[in-house]
Design a protein around this motif. Structure first.
Motif, PDB file in Angstrom:
ATOM      1  N   HIS A 152       6.388   9.483  -0.318  1.00  0.00           N
ATOM      2  CA  HIS A 152       5.692   8.207  -0.385  1.00  0.00           C
ATOM      3  C   HIS A 152       6.413   7.125   0.416  1.00  0.00           C
ATOM      4  N   ARG A 153       5.614   6.239   0.976  1.00  0.00           N
ATOM      5  CA  ARG A 153       6.155   5.104   1.719  1.00  0.00           C
ATOM      6  C   ARG A 153       5.409   3.857   1.256  1.00  0.00           C
ATOM      7  N   LYS A 154       6.163   2.871   0.786  1.00  0.00           N
ATOM      8  CA  LYS A 154       5.555   1.588   0.402  1.00  0.00           C
ATOM      9  C   LYS A 154       5.449   0.736   1.650  1.00  0.00           C
ATOM     10  N   VAL A 155       4.237   0.389   2.016  1.00  0.00           N
ATOM     11  CA  VAL A 155       4.010  -0.438   3.199  1.00  0.00           C
ATOM     12  C   VAL A 155       3.689  -1.849   2.714  1.00  0.00           C
ATOM     13  N   SER A 156       4.605  -2.779   2.998  1.00  0.00           N
ATOM     14  CA  SER A 156       4.510  -4.130   2.442  1.00  0.00           C
ATOM     15  C   SER A 156       4.096  -5.194   3.446  1.00  0.00           C
ATOM     16  N   SER A 157       4.021  -4.825   4.724  1.00  0.00           N
ATOM     17  CA  SER A 157       3.727  -5.834   5.736  1.00  0.00           C
ATOM     18  C   SER A 157       2.975  -5.229   6.918  1.00  0.00           C
ATOM     19  N   LEU A 178      -4.428  10.078   2.444  1.00  0.00           N
ATOM     20  CA  LEU A 178      -3.003   9.765   2.351  1.00  0.00           C
ATOM     21  C   LEU A 178      -2.695   8.710   1.278  1.00  0.00           C
ATOM     22  N   LEU A 179      -3.709   8.238   0.599  1.00  0.00           N
ATOM     23  CA  LEU A 179      -3.482   7.192  -0.400  1.00  0.00           C
ATOM     24  C   LEU A 179      -2.806   7.798  -1.615  1.00  0.00           C
ATOM     25  N   ALA A 180      -1.628   7.270  -1.949  1.00  0.00           N
ATOM     26  CA  ALA A 180      -0.849   7.834  -3.069  1.00  0.00           C
ATOM     27  C   ALA A 180      -1.473   7.466  -4.408  1.00  0.00           C
ATOM     28  N   VAL A 196       0.898  -1.159   0.000  1.00  0.00           N
ATOM     29  CA  VAL A 196       0.000   0.000   0.000  1.00  0.00           C
ATOM     30  C   VAL A 196       0.932   1.203   0.000  1.00  0.00           C
ATOM     31  N   VAL A 197       0.765   2.089  -0.969  1.00  0.00           N
ATOM     32  CA  VAL A 197       1.635   3.267  -1.040  1.00  0.00           C
ATOM     33  C   VAL A 197       0.919   4.434  -0.358  1.00  0.00           C
TER      34      VAL A 197
END
Length: 92
Positions: A31-36, A90-92, A22-23
């Motif tokens: 931006h921050r890629k949240v993978s877990s 906040l959703l990119a 989720v970016v």
């Protein structure tokens, strides 16, 4: 002399990964890629804007923690994180 540090890593080893990240757009840091689930909890606790700590944020925090404990699925956790990010703008 070499000193062994006792760092607790079990929470990272038992991380629960999303099918895709989720970016999230944390202005002004980007931006921050949240993978877990572990990364999600970290973002929800440390980077989430105070103004956006609402019901969706609380739900995402709870579901991501539950997923880390094996009580909820990674799909549910990702979905609630996305919903909270969208509600907070906040959703990119």
């Amino acid at each position: 002399a070499y000193q062994k540090t006792n760092i607790r890593t079990e929470h990272v080893m038992n991380d629960v990964w999303f099918s895709e990240p989720v970016v999230i757009d944390f202005e002004p840091s980007g931006h921050r890629k949240v993978s877990s689930c572990f990364e999600a909890v970290e973002c929800l606790d440390l980077r989430w804007p105070r103004r956006a700590r609402d019901r969706a944020w609380r739900s995402a925090s709870r579901v991501c923690r539950d997923a880390l404990d094996g009580l909820r699925s990674p799909t549910e956790a990702r979905k609630t994180l996305r919903k909270a990010a969208k509600a907070a703008g906040l959703l990119a």
